[in-house]
Design a protein around this motif. Sequence first.
Motif, short mmCIF file in Angstrom:
data_model
loop_
_atom_site.label_atom_id
_atom_site.label_comp_id
_atom_site.label_asym_id
_atom_site.label_seq_id
_atom_site.Cartn_x
_atom_site.Cartn_y
_atom_site.Cartn_z
N LEU A 1 0.83 -1.21 0.00
CA LEU A 1 0.00 0.00 0.00
C LEU A 1 0.86 1.26 0.00
N ARG A 2 1.92 1.24 0.79
CA ARG A 2 2.80 2.43 0.83
C ARG A 2 3.43 2.69 -0.53
N ALA A 3 3.88 1.62 -1.19
CA ALA A 3 4.47 1.80 -2.52
C ALA A 3 3.43 2.32 -3.51
N THR A 4 2.20 1.83 -3.39
CA THR A 4 1.14 2.30 -4.30
C THR A 4 0.83 3.77 -4.07
N VAL A 5 0.75 4.18 -2.80
CA VAL A 5 0.48 5.58 -2.50
C VAL A 5 1.57 6.47 -3.09
N ARG A 6 2.82 6.06 -2.95
CA ARG A 6 3.92 6.85 -3.51
C ARG A 6 3.80 6.94 -5.04
N THR A 7 3.43 5.83 -5.67
CA THR A 7 3.30 5.84 -7.13
C THR A 7 2.17 6.76 -7.57
N LEU A 8 1.03 6.65 -6.89
CA LEU A 8 -0.11 7.50 -7.25
C LEU A 8 0.17 8.97 -6.93
N ALA A 9 0.88 9.21 -5.83
CA ALA A 9 1.21 10.60 -5.50
C ALA A 9 2.19 11.18 -6.52
N ASP A 10 3.04 10.35 -7.08
CA ASP A 10 4.04 10.84 -8.03
C ASP A 10 3.40 11.34 -9.32
N VAL A 11 2.21 10.85 -9.63
CA VAL A 11 1.51 11.35 -10.82
C VAL A 11 0.54 12.46 -10.45
N ASP A 12 0.69 12.99 -9.25
CA ASP A 12 -0.04 14.17 -8.79
C ASP A 12 -1.56 13.99 -8.82
N LEU A 13 -2.02 12.82 -8.34
CA LEU A 13 -3.46 12.63 -8.23
C LEU A 13 -3.99 13.40 -7.03
N PRO A 14 -5.14 14.01 -7.13
CA PRO A 14 -5.75 14.64 -5.96
C PRO A 14 -6.06 13.59 -4.89
N PRO A 15 -6.15 13.99 -3.63
CA PRO A 15 -6.35 13.02 -2.54
C PRO A 15 -7.56 12.12 -2.73
N ASP A 16 -8.70 12.66 -3.16
CA ASP A 16 -9.89 11.81 -3.30
C ASP A 16 -9.72 10.79 -4.42
N GLU A 17 -9.08 11.19 -5.55
CA GLU A 17 -8.84 10.23 -6.62
C GLU A 17 -7.81 9.19 -6.19
N LEU A 18 -6.82 9.61 -5.44
CA LEU A 18 -5.83 8.66 -4.95
C LEU A 18 -6.50 7.60 -4.08
N MET A 19 -7.43 8.01 -3.22
CA MET A 19 -8.13 7.05 -2.36
C MET A 19 -8.94 6.06 -3.19
N THR A 20 -9.53 6.53 -4.27
CA THR A 20 -10.31 5.64 -5.11
C THR A 20 -9.43 4.57 -5.73
N HIS A 21 -8.28 4.96 -6.26
CA HIS A 21 -7.35 3.98 -6.84
C HIS A 21 -6.82 3.03 -5.76
N LEU A 22 -6.55 3.54 -4.58
CA LEU A 22 -6.05 2.70 -3.50
C LEU A 22 -7.12 1.70 -3.06
N ASP A 23 -8.36 2.13 -3.07
CA ASP A 23 -9.46 1.23 -2.72
C ASP A 23 -9.56 0.09 -3.72
N ASP A 24 -9.36 0.40 -5.00
CA ASP A 24 -9.38 -0.65 -6.02
C ASP A 24 -8.25 -1.66 -5.79
N LEU A 25 -7.09 -1.17 -5.40
CA LEU A 25 -5.96 -2.06 -5.15
C LEU A 25 -6.26 -3.01 -4.00
N VAL A 26 -6.76 -2.48 -2.89
CA VAL A 26 -7.07 -3.34 -1.73
C VAL A 26 -8.12 -4.37 -2.11
N ASP A 27 -9.08 -3.98 -2.93
CA ASP A 27 -10.11 -4.92 -3.38
C ASP A 27 -9.49 -6.04 -4.21
N ARG A 28 -8.52 -5.70 -5.06
CA ARG A 28 -7.85 -6.72 -5.86
C ARG A 28 -7.00 -7.63 -4.99
N LEU A 29 -6.31 -7.06 -3.98
CA LEU A 29 -5.51 -7.89 -3.09
C LEU A 29 -6.37 -8.88 -2.32
N SER A 30 -7.54 -8.46 -1.89
CA SER A 30 -8.45 -9.37 -1.19
C SER A 30 -8.91 -10.48 -2.11
#
Length: 819
Positions: free
Chosen positions: A514-543
Motif C-alpha cells: 500500500l505504501r508503494a502504491t500511494v507513492r506511485t499514485l502521488a508521483d503522478v499528482d493525483l488529488p487526494p480523493d482520486e488517490l483514495m479511489t485507486h487505492l481502494d481498487d488495489l485493496v479490493d484486488r488484493l483481497s
Amino acid sequence: MTQPGSTGDEPVAEPVQADGEAATARAVVDAHGMLTGWSEGARRLLGYREPEVTGRPAAVLLADEPPTGTLRSLTGRRRWNGSVNLRHRDGSLVRVSLLAHRRERGPSGDGRGHEWLLVSPVARSFAEVDEDSLLGWSLTQSPCTTALYDTRLRLLRANADMERVMGLTEAEMRGLRVSEIVLDAESDRTEHLMRQVLATGERQHRRAALQLSGDRRESLWSVTLAPVYDPDGMIQGVLLSAHNMTEEHLARQRLALVAEAGVRIGTTLDLTQTAQELADVAVGQLADFVTVDLLPDIEDDQELRAMTLPSEVMLRRVANQSVLPGCPEAVVALGTVAVYPNVSPAAEVLVSGQPRIHEVTPAGVARWESQAPERAERVRRFGFHSVLAVPMRARGITLGVATFTRHRSPEPFTEDDLLLAQEITARAALSIDNARRFTRERTTALTLQSSLLPQGHPRQPAVETASRYLPASAQAGVGGDWFDVIPLSGARVGLVVGDVVGHGIQASASMGRLRATVRTLADVDLPPDELMTHLDDLVDRLSAESEDDASGSAADIGATCLYAVYDPVSRRCCVARAGHPAPALLIPGSEPFLLDLPAGPPLGLGGLPFEATEIELPEGSLLALYTDGLVEARGRDIDQGVDDLLKTLARAGSSLESTCDDVLQALLPDRAADDVALLLARTKALDSGHVATWDVPTEPSEVARIRSSVTRQLQEWNLEEDAFVTELVVSELITNAIRYAEPPIELRLILDRNLICEVSDTSSTAPHLRRALTYDEGGRGLLLVAQLSRRWGTRHARRGKTIWAEQALSTGDSGPAMP
C-alpha cells in the motif's frame, strides 16, 4: 404333599462338611417358576437329588403357600431376603434363611428374560476354632491400623499395623493414653474427640498430620473414633481406626501442581519469563532450588545431537529460584553463558536425552572438585543431597535443561517426583518453544516493517516533520501501521498515514504494498480523493487474490488511510480519508481541534466515493496525523484519548521531536496493545521572495519578453549561472502552451533548494515525450526539457493542467534564504 422322588429307603440325615460349594445350598428358578439348577449343598440341605427336582415348579418345595404380598414385592426388585419353611425329602420342615438374586439371562422379547438365584447356608458354622480367638486374631492382624481404648482412654489392645506405625509393641503401649504414646498437638485433639465419643456415643472423624518416630517426613492420617458397646448398650471403650493418607495426599498435591503449572507457566510469549515461571512453580512444592539453562542457540540442535561424553556443554542461565531469599545457591548469574562439565547432571541428561535422579555423595562432590570447584563448594555449604535433571525438548528440538535440587527437604527425589518434574518441564518447554518461534517471527516482521517505513524525512520547503512508530505488544504482534512524507511537484508535500487490519508478517507485507502504491499514485499528482479511489481498487484486488490463494492462507485485507497535500505557495491543504481518524490541527494563537472531514469508507469495500476537503493553513500551523492505536486503548474511551491528544498538542513547543515524545508519554504510558504511527507536520510558506508569476499572452512574439523577465528575476535571486538553461526550458514550455494549449496561460518560478518552472493552462490534454524522427517538425521541445531538468511532469487540476520542470542549481549558496 407328595414329595418328588421319595422311595422311603434313603437315610434321613447326612453329615455336612464346610468344604467347597457343599457348604451353601443353591437353586435356580426361571421366570416361569421352574427349577433349573440344583447344587450339592441343596441336596444336603433338603435331601433331593438334582434329577428329582429340576424341571419341576419351585413351589413344591414350600411347606406353606407364599403370602400374596411377598409375591407382589418381588416385581421389579433385584434382590429379596427372608426366612421360609421348606419341606425336607423325609417330610420334615426345614426353616431356611433365604437370599434371592434376580439376574438377566439375555435379551427377550416378552420381557421375561430373567431368573432367580436362591442361596442359603447349609449350616450356621462349620468352624472348629473358638470364635473369641478368631475375633482376637482378626483385630490383631487387621490391615487397618487399629487400637482399642477403655473409658479412661487407656490403650487395651493394638493390632500389628498399629505396632508397626508406632514402633512399639502392644505390651509397651498398654495402659498409656494417645498423648503419652505420641507427643504431638494432634494427640490432644484426638483425646478430646474420644471424650466426645464417650459422652455422646457418636462417631468422630478427623484428619491429622503427624511426625511419627522413625519417619523422615510428616504423614497424613484419616482417623475414625467409634464407641464400643456391651450387650446392655453401655459404652465400654473407644475403637480408634486410622488410615495412612500420605500417598493419596502426595498424589493430590502432584495433580494440583500439574494443574497450577498449566495456569502459571506460559502466560506470556516472553522466553525468559516463561522459564522463570517454571522455576517459581516448582520451588517449595517440588524442590528447594531450581535452575533453567538453555542452549545459547536453541535453534541449532545438530551440535547437541553429535556430542558424546566427555564433551562440555555451553548453557545460558535464564531463570532460577530458591526457598532462600536471593538464591544464594546460584553459582551462575542470570543471562550468563557457562560451561557445564561432563560430570554435571545437566551435561549428562542433555547428552543422554533422558531425565535422571542423582544422589549427591562425597565421592561425586570430589569428582566435581577438579572441574567445577566453586559449584562443589556450594554443594557442601548448602547440603545438597538429591538432584533431579530433566532435558527440555519440544517439537524434536532440545532447548536446554531444568535442574531441581533439594537441600532443606530431607527426602530424596523419587520416581513419582521424576514424573512430576517431566510433566511440568514439558509444559514449560512447549511454551518456551512457542515464545522462541514467536520472537523469531516478530523479529522478522519488525525487520520487514522497519525496512518498509521511511528511514528519515528529507528537508522539505513545505513542512517541518517529526514522526514515531511503536510496534504492538508481544501478545498482539507487529501490525500494519505506516506513515510517509512524499515530496511533490511545485514544492508541495504529501502527508500520509495508514493502518492495515491484522498483525504479523502478512500485515507488514500488505502495508509495504500500500505504501508503494500511494507513492506511485502521488508521483503522478493525483488529488487526494482520486488517490483514495485507486487505492481502494488495489485493496479490493488484493483481497480477491487472497481468496484465490491455493495455499489456504487466504485472509481478507482491509485498511484505513488519510492523505493530505500541502502547497506552501498557496498555503492550502487538501485532505481525504478512508475510514481513518481525523487529524488534529493547531493554528498559532488558537486551541487545537479535530478537522471536520468526510470519514469515507475503509479501503477494500469498493464502489463507494471519497471526498476531499481543502483548507487554508497559516504559516506555523501544526498538523497531527496518527493511527487509532494512539487514542484507543483498553479501559479508556476513544473520546478521552482524543481529548488527551488535543491537550498535549496545546502545550507543544518549538521542537516537534519533543512534542512527539510528550504525546506518546501522555497517551501511552505503558506498552501499546496496537501499533501506533504518529506524524507531526508544521507548515511553512513561500513568500514573494521565492515565487515569481507572469501571465503569458497567446502571441508567439511575447516569448522573448517573458524570457527577458525571467532573466531579470534570476539576477535578483543571484542565479545568473542558471539563466541560460532556465531560458531554454521556459521558452520550450511557453511555446508549447501557446501552440497547443488554451488560455489563460501562466508562468511561475519557485525557488527552494531547486528551481521549479511551471506553465499552467486550461487545457486538459497533456504532452507526451517522444523521440522526433529526422524530418519531424515537432517532438524535440519536451525531449530538450527532459535533458536539461532533473525531472519534469504534468499535474492536472479541477480545470486545466500544469507542466513543470525542476532543475538543480549550479551553486548551493545563491538566492534568498530558504524558509
